[in-house]
Design an enzyme around this catalytic site. Structure first.
Site, PDB file in Angstrom:
ATOM      1  N   HIS A  66       0.297  18.283 -27.811  1.00 54.86           N
ATOM      2  CA  HIS A  66       0.190  16.844 -27.591  1.00 54.86           C
ATOM      3  C   HIS A  66      -1.027  16.191 -28.254  1.00 54.86           C
ATOM      4  O   HIS A  66      -1.018  14.989 -28.482  1.00 54.86           O
ATOM      5  CB  HIS A  66       0.197  16.519 -26.097  1.00 54.86           C
ATOM      6  CG  HIS A  66       1.581  16.520 -25.505  1.00 54.86           C
ATOM      7  ND1 HIS A  66       2.379  17.642 -25.509  1.00 54.86           N
ATOM      8  CD2 HIS A  66       2.318  15.547 -24.909  1.00 54.86           C
ATOM      9  CE1 HIS A  66       3.532  17.359 -24.934  1.00 54.86           C
ATOM     10  NE2 HIS A  66       3.530  16.083 -24.560  1.00 54.86           N
ATOM     11  N   ASN A  86      -0.440  19.891 -22.056  1.00 54.96           N
ATOM     12  CA  ASN A  86      -0.752  19.107 -23.246  1.00 54.96           C
ATOM     13  C   ASN A  86      -0.566  19.879 -24.545  1.00 54.96           C
ATOM     14  O   ASN A  86      -0.908  19.384 -25.611  1.00 54.96           O
ATOM     15  CB  ASN A  86      -2.203  18.640 -23.145  1.00 54.96           C
ATOM     16  CG  ASN A  86      -2.280  17.147 -23.065  1.00 54.96           C
ATOM     17  OD1 ASN A  86      -1.267  16.473 -22.867  1.00 54.96           O
ATOM     18  ND2 ASN A  86      -3.466  16.631 -23.233  1.00 54.96           N
ATOM     19  N   ARG A 127      -3.872  22.236 -15.588  1.00 53.50           N
ATOM     20  CA  ARG A 127      -2.822  21.273 -15.939  1.00 53.50           C
ATOM     21  C   ARG A 127      -2.910  20.856 -17.410  1.00 53.50           C
ATOM     22  O   ARG A 127      -1.941  20.398 -18.002  1.00 53.50           O
ATOM     23  CB  ARG A 127      -2.895  20.042 -15.015  1.00 53.50           C
ATOM     24  CG  ARG A 127      -1.670  19.135 -15.112  1.00 53.50           C
ATOM     25  CD  ARG A 127      -1.555  18.254 -13.873  1.00 53.50           C
ATOM     26  NE  ARG A 127      -0.484  17.277 -13.992  1.00 53.50           N
ATOM     27  CZ  ARG A 127       0.009  16.592 -12.964  1.00 53.50           C
ATOM     28  NH1 ARG A 127      -0.461  16.802 -11.755  1.00 53.50           N
ATOM     29  NH2 ARG A 127       0.961  15.708 -13.139  1.00 53.50           N
ATOM     30  N   GLU A 142       9.989  19.199 -25.064  1.00 53.88           N
ATOM     31  CA  GLU A 142       9.161  19.516 -23.885  1.00 53.88           C
ATOM     32  C   GLU A 142       9.614  20.830 -23.244  1.00 53.88           C
ATOM     33  O   GLU A 142       8.809  21.541 -22.628  1.00 53.88           O
ATOM     34  CB  GLU A 142       9.231  18.389 -22.842  1.00 53.88           C
ATOM     35  CG  GLU A 142       8.796  17.002 -23.345  1.00 53.88           C
ATOM     36  CD  GLU A 142       7.287  16.843 -23.566  1.00 53.88           C
ATOM     37  OE1 GLU A 142       6.510  17.770 -23.253  1.00 53.88           O
ATOM     38  OE2 GLU A 142       6.888  15.767 -24.079  1.00 53.88           O
ATOM     39  N   ARG A 198       0.804  -1.231   0.000  1.00 51.56           N
ATOM     40  CA  ARG A 198       0.000   0.000   0.000  1.00 51.56           C
ATOM     41  C   ARG A 198       0.834   1.277   0.000  1.00 51.56           C
ATOM     42  O   ARG A 198       0.368   2.348   0.395  1.00 51.56           O
ATOM     43  CB  ARG A 198      -0.961   0.043   1.194  1.00 51.56           C
ATOM     44  CG  ARG A 198      -1.982  -1.065   1.167  1.00 51.56           C
ATOM     45  CD  ARG A 198      -3.170  -0.716   2.038  1.00 51.56           C
ATOM     46  NE  ARG A 198      -4.096  -1.829   2.070  1.00 51.56           N
ATOM     47  CZ  ARG A 198      -3.977  -2.847   2.910  1.00 51.56           C
ATOM     48  NH1 ARG A 198      -2.995  -2.886   3.781  1.00 51.56           N
ATOM     49  NH2 ARG A 198      -4.863  -3.814   2.880  1.00 51.56           N
ATOM     50  N   HIS A 227       0.121  13.167 -30.113  1.00 49.06           N
ATOM     51  CA  HIS A 227      -0.312  11.804 -29.775  1.00 49.06           C
ATOM     52  C   HIS A 227      -0.953  11.117 -30.972  1.00 49.06           C
ATOM     53  O   HIS A 227      -0.735   9.925 -31.212  1.00 49.06           O
ATOM     54  CB  HIS A 227      -1.315  11.826 -28.619  1.00 49.06           C
ATOM     55  CG  HIS A 227      -0.677  12.038 -27.283  1.00 49.06           C
ATOM     56  ND1 HIS A 227      -1.326  12.674 -26.236  1.00 49.06           N
ATOM     57  CD2 HIS A 227       0.547  11.713 -26.802  1.00 49.06           C
ATOM     58  CE1 HIS A 227      -0.531  12.733 -25.188  1.00 49.06           C
ATOM     59  NE2 HIS A 227       0.622  12.148 -25.501  1.00 49.06           N
ATOM     60  N   LYS A 238       6.690  23.364 -14.846  1.00 46.48           N
ATOM     61  CA  LYS A 238       5.846  22.206 -14.544  1.00 46.48           C
ATOM     62  C   LYS A 238       5.403  22.240 -13.079  1.00 46.48           C
ATOM     63  O   LYS A 238       4.246  21.941 -12.762  1.00 46.48           O
ATOM     64  CB  LYS A 238       6.550  20.887 -14.876  1.00 46.48           C
ATOM     65  CG  LYS A 238       5.665  19.684 -14.512  1.00 46.48           C
ATOM     66  CD  LYS A 238       5.642  18.550 -15.495  1.00 46.48           C
ATOM     67  CE  LYS A 238       4.576  17.524 -15.081  1.00 46.48           C
ATOM     68  NZ  LYS A 238       4.669  16.253 -15.743  1.00 46.48           N
ATOM     69  N   LYS A 268       2.546  11.593 -11.284  1.00 48.33           N
ATOM     70  CA  LYS A 268       1.809  10.587 -12.058  1.00 48.33           C
ATOM     71  C   LYS A 268       2.665   9.340 -12.227  1.00 48.33           C
ATOM     72  O   LYS A 268       3.798   9.416 -12.698  1.00 48.33           O
ATOM     73  CB  LYS A 268       1.484  11.118 -13.449  1.00 48.33           C
ATOM     74  CG  LYS A 268       0.303  12.048 -13.514  1.00 48.33           C
ATOM     75  CD  LYS A 268      -0.029  12.259 -14.983  1.00 48.33           C
ATOM     76  CE  LYS A 268      -1.142  13.259 -15.178  1.00 48.33           C
ATOM     77  NZ  LYS A 268      -1.383  13.495 -16.613  1.00 48.33           N
TER      78      LYS A 268
HETATM   79  N1  LIG Z   1       4.586  10.505 -15.353  1.00 47.91           N
HETATM   80  C1  LIG Z   1       4.490  11.518 -16.183  1.00 47.91           C
HETATM   81  O1  LIG Z   1       4.006  12.603 -15.828  1.00 47.91           O
HETATM   82  C2  LIG Z   1       5.021  11.368 -17.576  1.00 47.91           C
HETATM   83  C3  LIG Z   1       5.188  12.507 -18.388  1.00 47.91           C
HETATM   84  C4  LIG Z   1       5.735  12.335 -19.653  1.00 47.91           C
HETATM   85  C5  LIG Z   1       6.094  11.070 -20.104  1.00 47.91           C
HETATM   86  N2  LIG Z   1       5.904   9.985 -19.294  1.00 47.91           N
HETATM   87  C6  LIG Z   1       6.298   8.635 -19.733  1.00 47.91           C
HETATM   88  O2  LIG Z   1       7.702   8.625 -19.933  1.00 47.91           O
HETATM   89  C7  LIG Z   1       8.027   7.598 -20.842  1.00 47.91           C
HETATM   90  C8  LIG Z   1       9.088   8.087 -21.789  1.00 47.91           C
HETATM   91  O3  LIG Z   1      10.227   8.429 -21.058  1.00 47.91           O
HETATM   92  P1  LIG Z   1      11.632   8.744 -21.740  1.00 47.91           P
HETATM   93  O4  LIG Z   1      11.420   9.640 -22.902  1.00 47.91           O
HETATM   94  O5  LIG Z   1      12.543   9.177 -20.665  1.00 47.91           O
HETATM   95  O6  LIG Z   1      12.068   7.364 -22.385  1.00 47.91           O
HETATM   96  P2  LIG Z   1      12.719   6.031 -21.732  1.00 47.91           P
HETATM   97  O7  LIG Z   1      12.467   5.949 -20.304  1.00 47.91           O
HETATM   98  O8  LIG Z   1      12.287   4.921 -22.586  1.00 47.91           O
HETATM   99  O9  LIG Z   1      14.283   6.268 -21.950  1.00 47.91           O
HETATM  100  C9  LIG Z   1      14.789   6.355 -23.258  1.00 47.91           C
HETATM  101  C10 LIG Z   1      16.029   5.509 -23.490  1.00 47.91           C
HETATM  102  O10 LIG Z   1      17.181   6.251 -23.124  1.00 47.91           O
HETATM  103  C11 LIG Z   1      18.091   5.420 -22.425  1.00 47.91           C
HETATM  104  N3  LIG Z   1      18.757   6.291 -21.457  1.00 47.91           N
HETATM  105  C12 LIG Z   1      18.166   6.892 -20.435  1.00 47.91           C
HETATM  106  N4  LIG Z   1      19.010   7.697 -19.808  1.00 47.91           N
HETATM  107  C13 LIG Z   1      20.203   7.583 -20.425  1.00 47.91           C
HETATM  108  C14 LIG Z   1      21.472   8.168 -20.223  1.00 47.91           C
HETATM  109  N5  LIG Z   1      21.676   9.089 -19.288  1.00 47.91           N
HETATM  110  N6  LIG Z   1      22.485   7.781 -21.033  1.00 47.91           N
HETATM  111  C15 LIG Z   1      22.273   6.872 -22.012  1.00 47.91           C
HETATM  112  N7  LIG Z   1      21.086   6.300 -22.270  1.00 47.91           N
HETATM  113  C16 LIG Z   1      20.052   6.665 -21.479  1.00 47.91           C
HETATM  114  C17 LIG Z   1      17.241   4.384 -21.771  1.00 47.91           C
HETATM  115  O11 LIG Z   1      17.993   3.206 -21.570  1.00 47.91           O
HETATM  116  C18 LIG Z   1      16.086   4.207 -22.721  1.00 47.91           C
HETATM  117  O12 LIG Z   1      16.299   3.187 -23.627  1.00 47.91           O
HETATM  118  C19 LIG Z   1       6.730   7.166 -21.498  1.00 47.91           C
HETATM  119  O13 LIG Z   1       6.360   5.911 -20.995  1.00 47.91           O
HETATM  120  C20 LIG Z   1       5.728   8.226 -21.050  1.00 47.91           C
HETATM  121  O14 LIG Z   1       4.422   7.718 -20.926  1.00 47.91           O
HETATM  122  C21 LIG Z   1       5.381  10.119 -18.046  1.00 47.91           C
HETATM  123 ZN   LIG Z   2       5.142  14.967 -23.806  1.00 50.11          ZN
END
Ligand SMILES: NC(=O)c1ccc[n+]([C@@H]2O[C@H](COP(=O)([O-])OP(=O)(O)OC[C@H]3O[C@@H](n4cnc5c(N)ncnc54)[C@H](O)[C@@H]3O)[C@@H](O)[C@H]2O)c1
Ligand SMILES: [Zn+2]
Length: 365
Positions: free
Chosen positions: A253, A250, A246, A190, A126, A257, A232, A148
């Protein structure tokens, strides 16, 4: 090289209360800073194999110095790992290793690791403490902030999840040195968004420093990242549970998307799709008489200067519109847009007539 101590950006909402530590070598400061707020001394590091190859000793040392025992757990890279199955395997691992409510999960990676680890932290027993250690630019300015967490379901991205804040966010910008170019551009997209929705100065800095940004100049990057985080944080503090403002996060986006979905997430990175989405929505804002051509031009120049796309090709306009009408943020099939008034000012919950959208997409795609 001299290391300045990290800056702290506070996040305060009724349910969230933590600091984001930003700077160079933030991990070295872990023992003196974030660690002092954590209970217990058992840490579970969640990451990807490649990231542990690169930084395993750095993170483990930082945790050990703070008195933690660490257990590393890796998941394969990519969006396909962000599932309930992966979460279930992690629960099993935690249970087998005797993780309890005083244990800490450390999400060391991009948004995939952050969202998944946060979700597991929110639900294991939990809820147990977790710390975000973002390693991608996107995770630093976007996904590590705002609480999130979640995983994907076969019927939709991020469909299963919850709001669950970390105890701290450690944003070490030196980790960006190894980030692949395409991932770097994703985060830049972003940051442009952050400038357009709420920070003219951040946008102007990007205009002035395009070259330094492309070179990953860490002095410029520090300011850029801090300002984008601040945008943010302001938005999230004003609307922690996404009831209203919020929505401006977007910007770009809705179209972005749709572009990702129509191309089966293969053709464009998220950042590229959002860049195209921002460019087109600026055109749309201009066509609707909301925004001056000069402001739209500034956006185009920055995007192109950074190496981001501003248009797409070979995509059926009608399919794109259909996907938007089914967007989870559409209300009764009417697409909701965040439109641009000027750099630094947007308006949200704007219903755009389908014909206006259609003629825009036909003309500028
Ligand atoms: N929670 C939220 O508010 C929120 C907001 C935006 C996006 N997201 C989510 O985030 C995800 C995308 O995240 P992302 O763009 O970071 O992609 P990701 O987490 O897939 O990372 C991208 C790639 O970069 C590599 N990598 C990461 N850091 C590195 C570094 N310092 N050096 C070398 N390689 C590195 C990783 O191994 C990975 O393969 C999606 O699932 C999306 O839904 C969440
Ligand atoms: Zn985005």
């Amino acid at each position: 090289m001299s290391m300045s101590s990290p800056h702290k950006i506070a996040v305060r909402t009724p349910t969230e209360n933590y600091d984001i530590h930003v700077g160079q070598e933030v991990l070295r400061y872990f023992a003196r800073g974030p660690a002092t707020l954590l209970p217990g001394r058992k840490a579970f590091l969640v990451s990807h194999p490649t990231l542990l190859d690169l930084y395993g000793p750095t993170v483990t040392d930082a945790l050990r110095q703070a008195g933690f025992t660490t257990e590393a757990y890796t998941i394969p890279e990519g969006e396909t790992s962000k599932t309930l199955q992966t979460a279930a395997a992690l629960y099993t691992h935690l249970a087998k290793c005797g993780a309890d409510r005083r244990s800490v999960l450390c999400a060391f990676g991009g948004g995939v690791i952050g969202d998944l680890t946060g979700f597991v932290a929110a639900t294991y027993m939990r809820g147990i403490p977790f710390v975000q250690m973002p390693t991608t630019l996107l995770a630093m300015v976007d996904s590590s902030i705002g609480g999130k967490t979640g995983v994907n379901h076969e019927f939709g991205k991020n469909m299963i999840g919850s709001f669950y804040p970390p105890r701290a966010v450690c944003t070490d910008i030196t980790l960006l040195r190894s980030l692949p170019e395409r991932e770097y551009l994703c985060g830049l997209s972003e940051i442009v968004k952050a400038g357009v929705i709420d920070d003219t100065e951040l946008f102007a800095l990007m205009e002035r420093e395009v070259e330094a940004i492309r070179q990953r100049d860490e002095t410029v990057l520090t300011t850029l990242i801090e300002r984008a985080i601040a945008v943010k944080v302001r938005v999230v503090e004003e609307d922690p549970t996404e009831q209203g403002v919020r929505a401006i996060l977007n910007f770009g986006h809705t179209i972005g998307h749709a572009l990702e979905a129509v191309t089966a997430y293969e053709q464009y990175s998220h950042g590229e799709a959002v860049a195209i989405g921002m460019a087109l929505v600026a055109r749309l804002s201009e066509a609707l008489g909301l925004c001056a051509p000069a402001a739209r031009n500034r956006l185009y120049s920055v995007l192109e200067g950074l190496g981001l796309p501003v248009s797409y090709a070979d995509i059926d306009t009608q399919r794109l519109i259909d996907v938007m009408a089914h967007d989870k943020k559409a209300i009764d099939g009417v697409v909701q847009f965040v439109l641009m008034r000027d750099i630094g000012t947007v308006v949200y919950r704007q219903q755009v007539p389908t014909d206006a959208l259609e003629s825009l997409l036909v003309e500028y795609a």
